[in-house]
Scaffold this motif. Structure first.
Motif, PDB file in Angstrom:
ATOM      1  N   ARG A  67       0.861  -1.195  -0.068  1.00 24.96           N
ATOM      2  CA  ARG A  67      -0.029   0.187  -0.039  1.00 24.96           C
ATOM      3  C   ARG A  67       0.905   1.519  -0.194  1.00 24.96           C
ATOM      4  NH1 ARG A  67      -2.131  -3.685   3.720  1.00 24.96           N
ATOM      5  NH2 ARG A  67      -3.952  -4.753   2.801  1.00 24.96           N
ATOM      6  N   SER A  68       0.186   2.368  -0.238  1.00 27.21           N
ATOM      7  CA  SER A  68       0.872   3.680  -0.195  1.00 27.21           C
ATOM      8  C   SER A  68       1.382   4.375   1.014  1.00 27.21           C
ATOM      9  CB  SER A  68       0.350   4.657  -1.277  1.00 27.21           C
ATOM     10  OG  SER A  68      -0.671   5.188  -0.675  1.00 27.21           O
ATOM     11  N   GLN A  69       0.439   3.892   2.110  1.00 22.54           N
ATOM     12  CA  GLN A  69       0.483   4.551   3.202  1.00 22.54           C
ATOM     13  C   GLN A  69       0.747   3.598   4.508  1.00 22.54           C
ATOM     14  OE1 GLN A  69      -2.742   7.892   3.418  1.00 22.54           O
ATOM     15  NE2 GLN A  69      -3.404   6.470   1.857  1.00 22.54           N
ATOM     16  N   LEU A  70       1.372   4.111   5.441  1.00 18.75           N
ATOM     17  CA  LEU A  70       1.859   3.012   6.561  1.00 18.75           C
ATOM     18  C   LEU A  70       1.673   4.038   8.029  1.00 18.75           C
ATOM     19  CD1 LEU A  70       2.848   0.670   7.942  1.00 18.75           C
ATOM     20  CD2 LEU A  70       5.094   1.575   7.671  1.00 18.75           C
ATOM     21  N   MET A  71       0.924   3.427   8.903  1.00 21.26           N
ATOM     22  CA  MET A  71       0.585   3.843  10.267  1.00 21.26           C
ATOM     23  C   MET A  71       1.088   2.943  11.252  1.00 21.26           C
ATOM     24  SD  MET A  71      -3.268   5.658   9.680  1.00 21.26           S
ATOM     25  CE  MET A  71      -3.023   6.845  10.897  1.00 21.26           C
ATOM     26  N   ILE A  72       2.137   3.371  11.847  1.00 22.51           N
ATOM     27  CA  ILE A  72       2.547   2.539  12.869  1.00 22.51           C
ATOM     28  C   ILE A  72       2.463   2.937  14.241  1.00 22.51           C
ATOM     29  CG2 ILE A  72       4.902   2.085  14.016  1.00 22.51           C
ATOM     30  CD1 ILE A  72       6.093   1.769  11.140  1.00 22.51           C
ATOM     31  N   TYR A  73       1.870   2.208  15.191  1.00 19.27           N
ATOM     32  CA  TYR A  73       1.586   2.590  16.469  1.00 19.27           C
ATOM     33  C   TYR A  73       2.889   1.831  17.148  1.00 19.27           C
ATOM     34  CZ  TYR A  73      -0.002   2.484  21.185  1.00 19.27           C
ATOM     35  OH  TYR A  73      -0.144   2.987  22.490  1.00 19.27           O
ATOM     36  N   HIS A  74       3.542   2.800  17.872  1.00 21.59           N
ATOM     37  CA  HIS A  74       4.718   2.405  18.858  1.00 21.59           C
ATOM     38  C   HIS A  74       4.277   1.905  20.167  1.00 21.59           C
ATOM     39  CE1 HIS A  74       7.020   4.674  15.980  1.00 21.59           C
ATOM     40  NE2 HIS A  74       6.260   5.698  16.009  1.00 21.59           N
ATOM     41  N   PHE A  75       4.111   0.595  20.252  1.00 17.89           N
ATOM     42  CA  PHE A  75       3.725  -0.078  21.277  1.00 17.89           C
ATOM     43  C   PHE A  75       4.656  -0.433  22.152  1.00 17.89           C
ATOM     44  CE2 PHE A  75      -0.149  -3.078  22.380  1.00 17.89           C
ATOM     45  CZ  PHE A  75       0.630  -3.745  23.588  1.00 17.89           C
ATOM     46  N   MET A  76       4.354  -0.004  23.648  1.00 17.62           N
ATOM     47  CA  MET A  76       5.280  -0.062  24.514  1.00 17.62           C
ATOM     48  C   MET A  76       5.490  -1.660  25.089  1.00 17.62           C
ATOM     49  SD  MET A  76       4.506   3.139  27.032  1.00 17.62           S
ATOM     50  CE  MET A  76       5.487   2.635  28.449  1.00 17.62           C
ATOM     51  N   THR A 108      -2.016   0.815   5.796  1.00 17.41           N
ATOM     52  CA  THR A 108      -1.570  -0.455   6.579  1.00 17.41           C
ATOM     53  C   THR A 108      -1.379   0.051   7.988  1.00 17.41           C
ATOM     54  OG1 THR A 108      -0.681  -1.623   4.577  1.00 17.41           O
ATOM     55  CG2 THR A 108       0.108  -2.221   6.915  1.00 17.41           C
ATOM     56  N   LEU A 109      -2.035  -0.704   8.797  1.00 12.44           N
ATOM     57  CA  LEU A 109      -1.899  -0.191  10.060  1.00 12.44           C
ATOM     58  C   LEU A 109      -0.715  -1.393  10.763  1.00 12.44           C
ATOM     59  CD1 LEU A 109      -2.323   0.822  12.973  1.00 12.44           C
ATOM     60  CD2 LEU A 109      -4.138  -0.878  13.136  1.00 12.44           C
ATOM     61  N   HIS A 110       0.372  -1.127  11.538  1.00  6.75           N
ATOM     62  CA  HIS A 110       1.212  -1.935  11.972  1.00  6.75           C
ATOM     63  C   HIS A 110       1.692  -1.460  13.314  1.00  6.75           C
ATOM     64  CE1 HIS A 110       4.100  -5.286  11.045  1.00  6.75           C
ATOM     65  NE2 HIS A 110       3.817  -5.159   9.905  1.00  6.75           N
ATOM     66  N   ALA A 111       1.802  -2.168  14.148  1.00  2.73           N
ATOM     67  CA  ALA A 111       2.461  -2.077  15.628  1.00  2.73           C
ATOM     68  C   ALA A 111       3.862  -2.423  15.258  1.00  2.73           C
ATOM     69  CB  ALA A 111       1.767  -2.757  16.744  1.00  2.73           C
ATOM     70  N   VAL A 112       4.713  -1.768  16.116  1.00  4.01           N
ATOM     71  CA  VAL A 112       6.149  -1.947  16.275  1.00  4.01           C
ATOM     72  C   VAL A 112       6.612  -1.879  17.645  1.00  4.01           C
ATOM     73  CG1 VAL A 112       8.401  -1.122  15.498  1.00  4.01           C
ATOM     74  CG2 VAL A 112       6.774  -1.188  13.847  1.00  4.01           C
ATOM     75  N   SER A 113       7.374  -2.675  18.165  1.00  4.80           N
ATOM     76  CA  SER A 113       7.971  -2.680  19.324  1.00  4.80           C
ATOM     77  C   SER A 113       9.537  -3.394  19.750  1.00  4.80           C
ATOM     78  CB  SER A 113       7.369  -3.562  20.565  1.00  4.80           C
ATOM     79  OG  SER A 113       5.730  -3.130  20.543  1.00  4.80           O
ATOM     80  N   TRP A 133       2.503  -6.934  13.646  1.00  4.57           N
ATOM     81  CA  TRP A 133       3.431  -6.377  14.699  1.00  4.57           C
ATOM     82  C   TRP A 133       4.752  -6.910  14.428  1.00  4.57           C
ATOM     83  CZ3 TRP A 133       1.800  -7.549  20.568  1.00  4.57           C
ATOM     84  CH2 TRP A 133       2.258  -6.438  21.409  1.00  4.57           C
ATOM     85  N   ALA A 134       5.520  -5.903  14.524  1.00  3.32           N
ATOM     86  CA  ALA A 134       7.054  -6.147  14.216  1.00  3.32           C
ATOM     87  C   ALA A 134       7.936  -5.891  15.281  1.00  3.32           C
ATOM     88  CB  ALA A 134       7.346  -5.364  12.637  1.00  3.32           C
ATOM     89  N   SER A 135       8.934  -6.619  15.416  1.00  4.23           N
ATOM     90  CA  SER A 135       9.864  -6.309  16.198  1.00  4.23           C
ATOM     91  C   SER A 135      11.228  -5.378  15.613  1.00  4.23           C
ATOM     92  CB  SER A 135      10.670  -7.543  17.040  1.00  4.23           C
ATOM     93  OG  SER A 135      11.857  -7.221  17.595  1.00  4.23           O
ATOM     94  N   SER A 136      11.403  -4.268  16.362  1.00  4.31           N
ATOM     95  CA  SER A 136      12.569  -3.520  15.869  1.00  4.31           C
ATOM     96  C   SER A 136      13.744  -3.630  16.444  1.00  4.31           C
ATOM     97  CB  SER A 136      12.234  -2.177  15.964  1.00  4.31           C
ATOM     98  OG  SER A 136      11.621  -1.559  17.383  1.00  4.31           O
ATOM     99  N   SER A 137      13.887  -4.897  17.165  1.00  4.68           N
ATOM    100  CA  SER A 137      15.093  -5.277  17.823  1.00  4.68           C
ATOM    101  C   SER A 137      16.221  -5.201  17.208  1.00  4.68           C
ATOM    102  CB  SER A 137      15.008  -6.792  18.389  1.00  4.68           C
ATOM    103  OG  SER A 137      16.067  -7.013  19.161  1.00  4.68           O
ATOM    104  N   GLY A 138      17.372  -4.551  17.430  1.00  4.73           N
ATOM    105  CA  GLY A 138      18.602  -4.360  16.728  1.00  4.73           C
ATOM    106  C   GLY A 138      18.494  -3.371  15.812  1.00  4.73           C
TER     107      GLY A 138
END
Length: 268
Positions: A67-76, A108-113, A133-138
């Motif tokens: 998709r052309s747009q991405l919204m990321i929720y920064h999940f604690m 696209t709605l995506h969570a990242v932690s 839900w993706a991990s940004s570890s590293g």
């Protein structure tokens, strides 16, 4: 007998029409703010970010899912957390329902932690969530978008969050900060202490793909995510409003473990 102001139906209607005028003004101002938000300049991203996802290693471009747009929720959910933040969990309970609608509107709605993917997957399964839900570890992703911070920043510089710099964290008696209060309660709910807990913060960021490039468009933090917290939008329209004293909410599968609330004075 209630102590709240009462009225005849005609008096109620007069007061309601007065409130309606204020609500309409608020709606018009909200529309204007949305337009102002969309007119923010975009910042082209030159840095590559990598994530761990259910489908394997992924780039930020992959998170768009075509998709052309991405919204990321920064999940604690930090690396040292045993569970996701209770507040973020309450917000995320609404994601399943509207993610499909966003997806069918080119968003696209995506969570990242920062927690490892296995922790996120286990908690996601427990909560019954289906949103990605993706991990940004590293990766520097959370740090670059001002939702994760180092102990050095916390101790010596003061965390720069929500477009301002906080005082240095107060460390007491060898403990990781105060052991009482709302923040301590939330920290215990993630298996951490206040210092570790507050090195992660909530927020939301948006991105767009255009002409083969990815641009950062918008970020909001702290009470800026209130509008995404669906339960509060309902409570703000309830007869008693938010009616809260401290941290009252739980992860949705934990309410059965707590006693029923005492009856409010207006109900007895």
């Amino acid at each position: 007998m209630t102590t709240h102001n009462t009225a005849t139906r005609d008096e109620w209607m007069a007061a309601r029409l007065e409130l309606l005028a204020a609500e309409k003004e608020f709606t018009r101002r909200s529309d204007a703010l949305a337009q102002q938000r969309q007119q923010l300049p975009w910042v082209r991203l030159d840095k590559a970010y990598h994530f761990d996802t259910d489908a394997g290693k992924a780039t930020l471009d992959d998170l768009f899912q075509g998709r052309s747009q991405l919204m990321i929720y920064h999940f604690m959910f930090g690396p040292d957390y045993t569970m996701g933040c209770p507040s973020c969990s309450m917000i995320a309970d609404g994601f399943n329902g509207f993610a499909v609608h966003l997806a069918n509107h080119d968003v696209t709605l995506h969570a990242v932690s920062r927690a490892p993917l296995a922790k996120l997957q286990a908690f996601k399964k427990r909560m019954g969530w289906t949103f990605p839900w993706a991990s940004s570890s590293g990766s520097d992703f959370n740090f670059d978008f001002n939702v994760s911070f180092t102990e050095d920043q916390q101790r010596n510089k003061g965390i720069a969050y929500n477009f301002s710099t906080e005082p240095k964290f107060v460390w007491r008696s060898g403990q990781e900060g105060d052991s009482a209060g709302p923040v301590a309660d939330l920290a215990r709910g993630t298996g951490t202490d206040p210092a570790t807990y507050t090195r992660e913060r909530p927020g939301m960021s948006t991105f767009v793909r255009e002409g083969g490039e990815i641009y950062h468009c918008y970020s909001t933090y702290a009470r800026g995510v209130d509008g995404l917290w669906g339960s509060y939008q309902w409570l703000d329209r309830a007869p008693l409003g938010r009616n809260e004293t401290g941290i009252w909410w739980r992860r949705h599968d934990e309410y059965k473990q707590t006693p029923a609330p005492a009856a409010h004075a207006c109900c007895v």
